[in-house]
Design a protein around this motif. Structure first.
Motif, mmCIF file in Angstrom:
data_model
loop_
_atom_site.group_PDB
_atom_site.id
_atom_site.type_symbol
_atom_site.label_atom_id
_atom_site.label_comp_id
_atom_site.label_asym_id
_atom_site.label_seq_id
_atom_site.Cartn_x
_atom_site.Cartn_y
_atom_site.Cartn_z
ATOM 1 N N ALA A 161 0.826 -1.206 0.000
ATOM 2 C CA ALA A 161 0.000 0.000 0.000
ATOM 3 C C ALA A 161 0.862 1.259 0.000
ATOM 4 N N LEU A 162 1.887 1.275 0.825
ATOM 5 C CA LEU A 162 2.743 2.453 0.933
ATOM 6 C C LEU A 162 3.553 2.697 -0.332
ATOM 7 N N SER A 163 3.882 1.638 -1.049
ATOM 8 C CA SER A 163 4.700 1.784 -2.259
ATOM 9 C C SER A 163 3.967 2.534 -3.368
ATOM 10 N N GLN A 164 2.636 2.664 -3.242
ATOM 11 C CA GLN A 164 1.838 3.346 -4.257
ATOM 12 C C GLN A 164 1.536 4.801 -3.890
ATOM 13 N N LEU A 165 2.032 5.251 -2.731
ATOM 14 C CA LEU A 165 1.647 6.564 -2.213
ATOM 15 C C LEU A 165 2.836 7.520 -2.149
ATOM 16 N N HIS A 166 2.517 8.813 -2.075
ATOM 17 C CA HIS A 166 3.550 9.853 -1.975
ATOM 18 C C HIS A 166 3.049 10.920 -0.993
ATOM 19 N N VAL A 167 3.890 11.273 -0.011
ATOM 20 C CA VAL A 167 3.523 12.284 0.986
ATOM 21 C C VAL A 167 4.640 13.314 1.115
ATOM 22 N N ASP A 168 4.278 14.469 1.654
ATOM 23 C CA ASP A 168 5.270 15.536 1.825
ATOM 24 C C ASP A 168 6.236 15.215 2.964
ATOM 25 N N LEU A 169 5.672 14.785 4.097
ATOM 26 C CA LEU A 169 6.465 14.529 5.298
ATOM 27 C C LEU A 169 6.064 13.180 5.881
ATOM 28 N N VAL A 170 7.015 12.504 6.500
ATOM 29 C CA VAL A 170 6.674 11.348 7.316
ATOM 30 C C VAL A 170 7.213 11.578 8.721
ATOM 31 N N PHE A 171 6.351 11.331 9.712
ATOM 32 C CA PHE A 171 6.727 11.440 11.114
ATOM 33 C C PHE A 171 6.895 10.023 11.650
ATOM 34 N N LEU A 172 8.115 9.724 12.074
ATOM 35 C CA LEU A 172 8.478 8.360 12.445
ATOM 36 C C LEU A 172 8.757 8.255 13.938
ATOM 37 N N GLY A 173 8.078 7.334 14.603
ATOM 38 C CA GLY A 173 8.411 6.975 15.973
ATOM 39 C C GLY A 173 9.344 5.779 15.970
ATOM 40 N N VAL A 174 10.257 5.709 16.932
ATOM 41 C CA VAL A 174 11.252 4.634 16.956
ATOM 42 C C VAL A 174 11.380 4.044 18.357
ATOM 43 N N HIS A 175 11.892 2.830 18.411
ATOM 44 C CA HIS A 175 12.159 2.160 19.689
ATOM 45 C C HIS A 175 13.497 2.598 20.266
ATOM 46 N N GLY A 176 14.475 2.840 19.401
ATOM 47 C CA GLY A 176 15.804 3.200 19.884
ATOM 48 C C GLY A 176 16.592 4.019 18.880
ATOM 49 N N ILE A 177 17.595 4.743 19.400
ATOM 50 C CA ILE A 177 18.529 5.527 18.588
ATOM 51 C C ILE A 177 19.932 5.166 19.042
ATOM 52 N N ASP A 178 20.772 4.774 18.111
ATOM 53 C CA ASP A 178 22.137 4.381 18.452
ATOM 54 C C ASP A 178 23.090 4.874 17.367
ATOM 55 N N PRO A 179 24.290 5.342 17.737
ATOM 56 C CA PRO A 179 25.221 5.846 16.729
ATOM 57 C C PRO A 179 25.562 4.828 15.650
ATOM 58 N N ASP A 180 25.632 3.556 16.023
ATOM 59 C CA ASP A 180 25.978 2.513 15.056
ATOM 60 C C ASP A 180 24.753 1.869 14.417
ATOM 61 N N ALA A 181 23.752 1.542 15.218
ATOM 62 C CA ALA A 181 22.574 0.833 14.698
ATOM 63 C C ALA A 181 21.575 1.762 14.033
ATOM 64 N N GLY A 182 21.632 3.065 14.331
ATOM 65 C CA GLY A 182 20.698 4.006 13.753
ATOM 66 C C GLY A 182 19.367 4.000 14.489
ATOM 67 N N PHE A 183 18.288 4.222 13.738
ATOM 68 C CA PHE A 183 16.936 4.193 14.297
ATOM 69 C C PHE A 183 16.414 2.761 14.198
ATOM 70 N N THR A 184 15.957 2.220 15.323
ATOM 71 C CA THR A 184 15.633 0.791 15.348
ATOM 72 C C THR A 184 14.256 0.510 15.941
ATOM 73 N N THR A 185 13.817 -0.742 15.707
ATOM 74 C CA THR A 185 12.574 -1.267 16.259
ATOM 75 C C THR A 185 12.807 -2.735 16.607
ATOM 76 N N PRO A 186 12.070 -3.288 17.580
ATOM 77 C CA PRO A 186 12.227 -4.705 17.893
ATOM 78 C C PRO A 186 11.495 -5.632 16.935
ATOM 79 N N ASN A 187 10.731 -5.073 15.985
ATOM 80 C CA ASN A 187 9.901 -5.872 15.090
ATOM 81 C C ASN A 187 10.433 -5.772 13.662
#
Length: 258
Positions: A161-187
């Protein structure tokens, strides 16, 4: 009711629901909020639960995915401040993507007065916000998918569904932030779905309070330098300020109310 009996029941409720608020427990057990706070202090000292602002949550591994109720009880003042800062980036008539999460849900609750929005989300909870209090001329697109413990819809259906859409901004929530791993989630499936949402957007805005710093989930969503904007709160530690200031496009620090 004896204090120990009440504490057993409090622990059972926190374990069952993932979280509980002081005010709700005080009403349930017909005692003062101060009494409930003493009960939570005693249970936290035993390692039976984790105290958070305004309540308590059940204990879980940093790489496990807690439910929506558990996460919604944490860092509420910080989330409110982050959401207020994020609202400033949105203008009437925008198309925005909002990923699942309690910080993004807090943002959604502050958007119901902005007209002419098109909102794309994979969050049942966020879609419900707009259903309960629709803003003028707002359209909401809810992706399909498999439901996670945090009420995200993920997997191949959501990605398609998302591959067919286009938006101006995306607001992303994350589980963690790490200098090496980046923005992460447990799923893993949620990471894939979040990446599809990022690909659909012109700009990526990450919303994350200070407790996410150096927490690492199982799967990486994006590198730090992929974020056009990161909005966090004023309890972010000095090493995070230095690293994120260098890596992300724009680091915005919101002041949380005491």
């Amino acid at each position: 009711m004896l204090a120990e009996e009440r504490r057993v029941r409090i622990l059972r409720r926190v374990s069952e629901y993932g979280a509980a608020r002081v005010a709700d427990l005080a009403e349930l057990f017909k005692v003062s909020e101060m009494t409930i706070r003493r009960d939570l202090d005693a249970l936290a000292e035993r390692g039976a639960l984790d105290k958070v602002h305004g309540g308590a949550t059940s204990r879980a591994s940093r790489t496990e995915e807690p439910g929506f109720a558990a996460k919604s009880a944490r860092q509420q003042a910080e989330k409110d401040a982050i959401a207020r800062a994020a609202v400033e980036l949105i203008t009437p008539g925008s198309s925005i993507g909002i990923s699942a999460g309690t910080t993004t849900w807090t943002l959604a609750r502050q958007l119901t007065g902005i007209p002419d929005l098109t909102v794309v989300t994979n969050s049942i909870q966020i879609a419900d916000v707009f259903h309960a209090a629709p803003a003028p001329n707002t359209s909401v697109v809810l992706t399909g998918g498999v439901r996670t413990p945090s009420d995200a819809l993920v997997g191949p259906v959501a990605v398609a569904a998302l591959s067919q859409l286009h938006v101006d901004l995306v607001f992303l929530g994350v589980h963690g932030i790490d200098p090496d791993a980046g923005f992460t989630t447990p799923n893993i499936l949620e990471a894939e779905t979040d990446r599809a949402m990022i690909s659909a957007a012109r700009r990526l805005i990450v919303l994350a309070d200070h407790t996410k710093w150096r927490t690492v989930g199982l799967s990486t969503i994006a590198r730090l330098d992929q974020a056009d904007v990161l909005i966090s709160d004023d309890a972010l530690p000095a090493d995070a300020l230095d690293t994120l200031g260098e890596q992300v496009g724009d680091l915005v620090i919101a002041t949380a109310s005491s």
